[in-house]
Design an enzyme around this catalytic site. Structure first.
Site, PDB file in Angstrom:
ATOM      1  N   SER A 125      68.589   9.576  22.437  1.00  0.00           N
ATOM      2  CA  SER A 125      68.773   8.204  22.917  1.00  0.00           C
ATOM      3  C   SER A 125      67.616   7.280  22.522  1.00  0.00           C
ATOM      4  O   SER A 125      67.735   6.065  22.642  1.00  0.00           O
ATOM      5  CB  SER A 125      68.961   8.193  24.435  1.00  0.00           C
ATOM      6  OG  SER A 125      67.895   8.891  25.051  1.00  0.00           O
ATOM      7  N   ASP A 135      63.127   5.135  34.775  1.00  0.00           N
ATOM      8  CA  ASP A 135      63.126   5.418  33.336  1.00  0.00           C
ATOM      9  C   ASP A 135      61.827   4.945  32.684  1.00  0.00           C
ATOM     10  O   ASP A 135      61.650   3.753  32.429  1.00  0.00           O
ATOM     11  CB  ASP A 135      64.348   4.744  32.690  1.00  0.00           C
ATOM     12  CG  ASP A 135      64.495   5.108  31.215  1.00  0.00           C
ATOM     13  OD1 ASP A 135      63.589   5.760  30.658  1.00  0.00           O
ATOM     14  OD2 ASP A 135      65.527   4.725  30.621  1.00  0.00           O
ATOM     15  N   HIS A 157      62.769   5.470  27.864  1.00  0.00           N
ATOM     16  CA  HIS A 157      63.386   4.481  26.979  1.00  0.00           C
ATOM     17  C   HIS A 157      62.596   3.177  27.039  1.00  0.00           C
ATOM     18  O   HIS A 157      61.632   3.066  27.793  1.00  0.00           O
ATOM     19  CB  HIS A 157      64.850   4.251  27.383  1.00  0.00           C
ATOM     20  CG  HIS A 157      65.668   5.501  27.294  1.00  0.00           C
ATOM     21  ND1 HIS A 157      65.986   6.255  28.395  1.00  0.00           N
ATOM     22  CD2 HIS A 157      66.201   6.137  26.231  1.00  0.00           C
ATOM     23  CE1 HIS A 157      66.681   7.318  28.018  1.00  0.00           C
ATOM     24  NE2 HIS A 157      66.817   7.268  26.717  1.00  0.00           N
TER      25      HIS A 157
END
Ligand SMILES: *[C@@H]1O[C@H](CO)[C@@H](O)[C@H](O)[C@H]1NC(C)=O
Ligand SMILES: *[C@@H]1O[C@H](CO)[C@@H](O)[C@H](O)[C@H]1NC(C)=O
Ligand SMILES: *[C@@H]1O[C@H](CO)[C@@H](O)[C@H](O)[C@H]1NC(C)=O
Length: 365
Positions: free
Chosen positions: A116, A339, A342
């Protein structure tokens, strides 16, 4: 003569070590081209405030996925959008010219292959290009893990293939085998003009997030092994594939570099901070307190051993400084799933794409 030859050697090696996107493999002419292109070392430098940033308005990028849309998810501080990477010395990254990018790549396919973080960079690139040519038609499809963003008028396809380990996971009667020496998916990438690979974060997963039951190498089966060692073996499998199957005159291969996470604030000397939460500015240091990422050193070593001149986007250090660049509680999971891996978009991966762009421009695509 000896002194003279030595002097020339020093100058050239300085230039070579001074490259933004370092060609680590060896000389088949490509390295010289890079030197002539006069690009400079973008891996070291600092983040400077630039009121013209960000490079695009995320709410005008209609296909941007929710997990990267920090503003839309409620993030209020905005300074993190305003930083431009300023490489050290007399060197600047080029301003992104989306038309020049499409024109340079006309008739070609570019594919990100990885986890990702590859999705993060691919989404950034498509937003950057779409913003440059908002009137240009595009199509976007996702089928069986392959996302295809296409600009038909330019014949350009910007693709993302989700493949977190690069090597294969094979289901057998005894469970799911992570095959360190097998790369069946490579069939899907063969013939693509520009390839940008990345893998690392999934190698660390254990427990329920670990998508395999055992590791296999040849006939040998392992319940588990040191993850850095496993990663290196897989990277060598990838390297062998590139060296034996990719023609450097037809295909350009990049390695995206290791994207650092900021889950452990003692890494950057703030042991009392809650990971990346509430970080609003980049670190202003000359060295990341925790030092280089161990996976980054593996990547450098593997690439250095290759005959194919892989171009490394050396993003680790510049991203390590961006403790403020992550979604934290403004990603998919809110406060439940913080998170710090990311990156918000617009944001840090835009700079990774500037490195990609710089290298493509320097080599005339
Ligand atoms: C990548 O960048 C870091 C930080 O500037 C540097 O120490 C390292 O040598 C670079 N790696 C390569 C392969 O150029
Ligand atoms: C971004 O676009 C939205 C929607 O078009 C607009 O409301 C907003 O003012 C824009 N933001 C900036 C900083 O230009
Ligand atoms: C990507 O989409 C374009 C436009 O629809 C199409 O021509 C192309 O074949 C697609 N590529 C792949 C690999 O599916």
């Amino acid at each position: 003569m000896g002194v003279f030859g030595g002097a020339i050697f020093v100058v050239i090696s300085l230039l070579v070590s001074d490259l933004a996107v370092t060609t680590l493999g060896h000389t088949n002419g490509k390295r010289e081209e890079t030197v002539e292109a006069g690009s400079c070392d973008a891996s070291a430098g600092s983040w400077v405030y630039d009121s013209s940033y960000p490079l695009y308005n995320s709410s005008q990028c209609p296909f941007l996925q929710k997990q990267f849309k920090c503003l839309e998810n409620g993030r209020l501080d905005r300074d993190y959008l305003k930083y431009r990477w300023k490489p050290a010395g007399n060197c600047n990254l080029p301003r992104f010219d989306g038309r020049a990018f499409l024109f340079g790549l006309r008739g070609k396919r570019l594919m990100f292959v990885g986890d990702s973080l590859s999705l993060n960079q691919w989404q950034s690139l498509t937003c950057m290009v779409h913003t440059a040519v908002p009137e240009a038609k595009y199509t976007l499809t996702t089928v069986a893990g392959l996302s295809n963003f296409s600009f038909p008028e330019y014949g350009v396809q910007l693709m993302f293939f989700r493949d977190a380990f690069l090597v294969d996971i094979v289901s057998t009667s005894t469970g799911r085998a992570l095959r360190l020496d097998s790369l069946q998916n490579a069939k899907l990438w063969e013939g693509v003009d520009v390839l940008v690979f990345n893998s690392w974060h999934w190698w660390l997963h254990t427990g329920r997030k670990q998508p395999w039951d055992y590791i296999q190498e040849g006939n040998k089966i392992y319940k588990d092994m040191n993850r850095l060692v496993a990663y290196k073996k897989a990277m060598n499998t990838w390297a062998k594939w590139v060296d034996s199957r990719v023609d450097p005159s037809k295909t350009t291969v990049f390695y995206q570099g290791v994207s650092p996470d900021h889950a452990t604030a003692s890494d950057w000397g703030q042991p009392n901070a809650d990971a990346c939460v509430d970080q609003k500015h980049p670190l202003a240091v000359r060295r990341y307190p925790a030092g280089p990422n161990p996976a980054e050193l593996v990547v450098e070593k593997v690439i250095r051993s290759m005959t194919y001149p892989v171009r490394l986007l050396n993003v680790t250090y510049l991203s390590q400084l961006r403790v403020d660049g992550h979604p934290s509680v403004y990603g998919l999971g809110g406060h439940r799933i913080m998170d710090c891996s990311h990156w918000c978009l617009a944001g840090v991966p835009d700079t990774w794409n500037l490195l990609l762009y710089q290298s493509l421009v320097a080599h005339n695509f």
